[in-house]
Design an enzyme around this catalytic site. Structure first.
Site, PDB file in Angstrom:
ATOM      1  N   GLU A 277       7.508   1.345   5.190  1.00  6.29           N
ATOM      2  CA  GLU A 277       6.892   0.319   6.042  1.00  6.29           C
ATOM      3  C   GLU A 277       7.170  -1.029   5.405  1.00  6.29           C
ATOM      4  O   GLU A 277       7.022  -1.190   4.191  1.00  6.29           O
ATOM      5  CB  GLU A 277       5.377   0.567   6.150  1.00  6.29           C
ATOM      6  CG  GLU A 277       4.627  -0.408   7.033  1.00  6.29           C
ATOM      7  CD  GLU A 277       3.129  -0.118   7.120  1.00  6.29           C
ATOM      8  OE1 GLU A 277       2.672   0.982   6.713  1.00  6.29           O
ATOM      9  OE2 GLU A 277       2.412  -1.013   7.593  1.00  6.29           O
TER      10      GLU A 277
ATOM     11  N   HIS B 148       0.839  -1.215   0.000  1.00  9.20           N
ATOM     12  CA  HIS B 148       0.000   0.000   0.000  1.00  9.20           C
ATOM     13  C   HIS B 148       0.863   1.249   0.000  1.00  9.20           C
ATOM     14  O   HIS B 148       2.054   1.202   0.302  1.00  9.20           O
ATOM     15  CB  HIS B 148      -0.972   0.023   1.170  1.00  9.20           C
ATOM     16  CG  HIS B 148      -0.370   0.124   2.535  1.00  9.20           C
ATOM     17  ND1 HIS B 148      -0.102  -0.972   3.322  1.00  9.20           N
ATOM     18  CD2 HIS B 148       0.041   1.205   3.255  1.00  9.20           C
ATOM     19  CE1 HIS B 148       0.420  -0.569   4.467  1.00  9.20           C
ATOM     20  NE2 HIS B 148       0.522   0.747   4.453  1.00  9.20           N
TER      21      HIS B 148
ATOM     22  N   HIS C 190       3.889   7.427   3.404  1.00  7.32           N
ATOM     23  CA  HIS C 190       4.833   6.297   3.441  1.00  7.32           C
ATOM     24  C   HIS C 190       4.463   5.296   2.355  1.00  7.32           C
ATOM     25  O   HIS C 190       3.421   5.425   1.707  1.00  7.32           O
ATOM     26  CB  HIS C 190       4.856   5.623   4.825  1.00  7.32           C
ATOM     27  CG  HIS C 190       3.583   4.946   5.214  1.00  7.32           C
ATOM     28  ND1 HIS C 190       2.554   5.599   5.865  1.00  7.32           N
ATOM     29  CD2 HIS C 190       3.162   3.667   5.028  1.00  7.32           C
ATOM     30  CE1 HIS C 190       1.568   4.730   6.082  1.00  7.32           C
ATOM     31  NE2 HIS C 190       1.900   3.565   5.583  1.00  7.32           N
TER      32      HIS C 190
HETATM   33  C1  LIG Z   1      -2.839   2.371   9.603  1.00 10.35           C
HETATM   34  C2  LIG Z   1      -1.759   2.039  10.542  1.00 10.35           C
HETATM   35  C3  LIG Z   1      -0.492   1.663   9.810  1.00 10.35           C
HETATM   36  C4  LIG Z   1       0.227   0.679  10.670  1.00 10.35           C
HETATM   37  O1  LIG Z   1       1.090   1.102  11.455  1.00 10.35           O
HETATM   38  O2  LIG Z   1      -0.135  -0.499  10.549  1.00 10.35           O
HETATM   39  C5  LIG Z   1       0.355   2.823   9.456  1.00 10.35           C
HETATM   40  O3  LIG Z   1       0.872   2.906   8.403  1.00 10.35           O
HETATM   41  S1  LIG Z   1       0.487   4.039  10.682  1.00 10.35           S
HETATM   42  C6  LIG Z   1       1.388   5.395   9.962  1.00 10.35           C
HETATM   43  C7  LIG Z   1       1.833   6.306  11.063  1.00 10.35           C
HETATM   44  N1  LIG Z   1       2.904   5.689  11.830  1.00 10.35           N
HETATM   45  C8  LIG Z   1       4.180   5.958  11.488  1.00 10.35           C
HETATM   46  O4  LIG Z   1       4.477   6.705  10.577  1.00 10.35           O
HETATM   47  C9  LIG Z   1       5.223   5.263  12.340  1.00 10.35           C
HETATM   48  C10 LIG Z   1       6.622   5.540  11.810  1.00 10.35           C
HETATM   49  N2  LIG Z   1       6.918   6.959  11.839  1.00 10.35           N
HETATM   50  C11 LIG Z   1       7.700   7.480  12.868  1.00 10.35           C
HETATM   51  O5  LIG Z   1       8.171   6.767  13.745  1.00 10.35           O
HETATM   52  C12 LIG Z   1       7.950   8.978  12.835  1.00 10.35           C
HETATM   53  O6  LIG Z   1       6.982   9.598  12.006  1.00 10.35           O
HETATM   54  C13 LIG Z   1       9.390   9.362  12.324  1.00 10.35           C
HETATM   55  C14 LIG Z   1      10.437   8.729  13.250  1.00 10.35           C
HETATM   56  C15 LIG Z   1       9.590   8.909  10.895  1.00 10.35           C
HETATM   57  C16 LIG Z   1       9.516  10.873  12.395  1.00 10.35           C
HETATM   58  O7  LIG Z   1       9.152  11.261  13.701  1.00 10.35           O
HETATM   59  P1  LIG Z   1       9.822  12.550  14.406  1.00 10.35           P
HETATM   60  O8  LIG Z   1       9.203  12.683  15.766  1.00 10.35           O
HETATM   61  O9  LIG Z   1      11.300  12.444  14.306  1.00 10.35           O
HETATM   62  O10 LIG Z   1       9.240  13.718  13.522  1.00 10.35           O
HETATM   63  P2  LIG Z   1       9.986  14.916  12.864  1.00 10.35           P
HETATM   64  O11 LIG Z   1       8.936  15.783  12.268  1.00 10.35           O
HETATM   65  O12 LIG Z   1      10.947  15.501  13.849  1.00 10.35           O
HETATM   66  O13 LIG Z   1      10.788  14.222  11.643  1.00 10.35           O
HETATM   67  C17 LIG Z   1      12.176  14.040  11.650  1.00 10.35           C
HETATM   68  C18 LIG Z   1      12.613  14.177  10.186  1.00 10.35           C
HETATM   69  O14 LIG Z   1      11.975  13.137   9.398  1.00 10.35           O
HETATM   70  C19 LIG Z   1      11.176  13.743   8.383  1.00 10.35           C
HETATM   71  N3  LIG Z   1       9.963  12.946   8.241  1.00 10.35           N
HETATM   72  C20 LIG Z   1       9.021  12.717   9.188  1.00 10.35           C
HETATM   73  N4  LIG Z   1       8.017  11.951   8.684  1.00 10.35           N
HETATM   74  C21 LIG Z   1       8.331  11.721   7.389  1.00 10.35           C
HETATM   75  C22 LIG Z   1       7.712  11.021   6.313  1.00 10.35           C
HETATM   76  N5  LIG Z   1       6.509  10.396   6.495  1.00 10.35           N
HETATM   77  N6  LIG Z   1       8.325  10.961   5.102  1.00 10.35           N
HETATM   78  C23 LIG Z   1       9.528  11.585   4.922  1.00 10.35           C
HETATM   79  N7  LIG Z   1      10.199  12.287   5.887  1.00 10.35           N
HETATM   80  C24 LIG Z   1       9.585  12.349   7.097  1.00 10.35           C
HETATM   81  C25 LIG Z   1      10.863  15.141   8.871  1.00 10.35           C
HETATM   82  O15 LIG Z   1      10.594  15.980   7.780  1.00 10.35           O
HETATM   83  C26 LIG Z   1      12.157  15.494   9.573  1.00 10.35           C
HETATM   84  O16 LIG Z   1      13.110  15.849   8.602  1.00 10.35           O
HETATM   85  P3  LIG Z   1      13.896  17.259   8.726  1.00 10.35           P
HETATM   86  O17 LIG Z   1      14.738  17.332   7.497  1.00 10.35           O
HETATM   87  O18 LIG Z   1      14.674  17.132  10.028  1.00 10.35           O
HETATM   88  O19 LIG Z   1      12.810  18.308   8.822  1.00 10.35           O
HETATM   89 CO   LIG Z   2       0.884   1.787   6.346  1.00 11.42          CO
END
Ligand SMILES: CC[C@H](C(=O)O)C(=O)SCCNC(=O)CCNC(=O)[C@H](O)C(C)(C)COP(=O)(O)OP(=O)(O)OC[C@H]1O[C@@H](n2cnc3c(N)ncnc32)[C@H](O)[C@@H]1OP(=O)(O)O
Ligand SMILES: [Co+2]
Length: 145
Positions: free
Chosen positions: A136, A8, A87
């Site tokens: 993911e 997905h 993602h």
């Molecule tokens: C339906 C549920 C399904 C499942 O889990 O089964 C899902 O898919 S749930 C989806 C939501 N859950 C997640 O996304 C879990 C994994 N994500 C994380 O752990 C955090 O979002 C993380 C670690 C990627 C970022 O968290 P943080 O607290 O560090 O946020 P910041 O804003 O400080 O980000 C740091 C840095 O990363 C860049 N960033 C954040 N998210 C994304 C993204 N989705 N794609 C690309 N880049 C991302 C953000 O811009 C910051 O970069 P910087 O250059 O420092 O500004």
């Molecule tokens: Co997902």
């Protein structure tokens, strides 16, 4: 590690109901699941099923609305208020082998594998280690495909 199918594309939205209407009315989607809340991830989620070939399942759009501002999707929406591609999720045959693979390459696996929205084990790999793409990884559901 062996790359499996694209399961997905996670798409974040500030308004899940408006996004469902968009996929139905603009994109012609005919198969959209009922939304449900996945509290562990602080999201309200539903899936837009796209047609596959020869009766196989196509890939899905996973629509995600945060249930809290201080959540992964909520924080992302602060920077991307219109929403969009959040993602991408690939299937693998063996989740533990895949986890070891990414860790061996020095890529940040975010947390331990846990059961995701499809009922199988998943983990995420940090976007900064994946060319900017939050990735993911999901174990292929048993009996799938
Ligand atoms: C339906 C549920 C399904 C499942 O889990 O089964 C899902 O898919 S749930 C989806 C939501 N859950 C997640 O996304 C879990 C994994 N994500 C994380 O752990 C955090 O979002 C993380 C670690 C990627 C970022 O968290 P943080 O607290 O560090 O946020 P910041 O804003 O400080 O980000 C740091 C840095 O990363 C860049 N960033 C954040 N998210 C994304 C993204 N989705 N794609 C690309 N880049 C991302 C953000 O811009 C910051 O970069 P910087 O250059 O420092 O500004
Ligand atoms: Co997902």
């Amino acid at each position: 590690m062996k790359l499996g199918r694209l399961n997905h594309i996670g798409v974040a939205t500030p308004d899940l109901d408006a996004s469902i209407a968009f996929y139905r009315d603009v994109m012609g989607a005919t198969d959209v699941t009922e939304p449900f809340v996945l509290e562990s991830q602080q999201v309200r989620v539903c899936f837009v099923n796209t047609p596959g070939e020869n009766g196989t399942a196509g890939t899905q759009i996973e629509l995600l609305q945060p249930t809290a501002a201080d959540s992964a999707v909520g924080k992302w929406l602060e920077k991307n208020p219109l929403g969009g591609q959040h993602h991408i999720c690939y299937e693998v045959p063996d989740i533990l082998e895949a986890k070891a693979w990414f860790e061996k390459l020095g890529k940040r696996v975010l947390g331990e594998p846990r059961v995701g929205a499809h009922g199988t084990l998943i983990f995420f790999v940090h976007p900064k280690d994946m060319g900017g793409q939050l990735t993911e990884i999901m174990e292929t559901p048993k009996g799938a495909h």
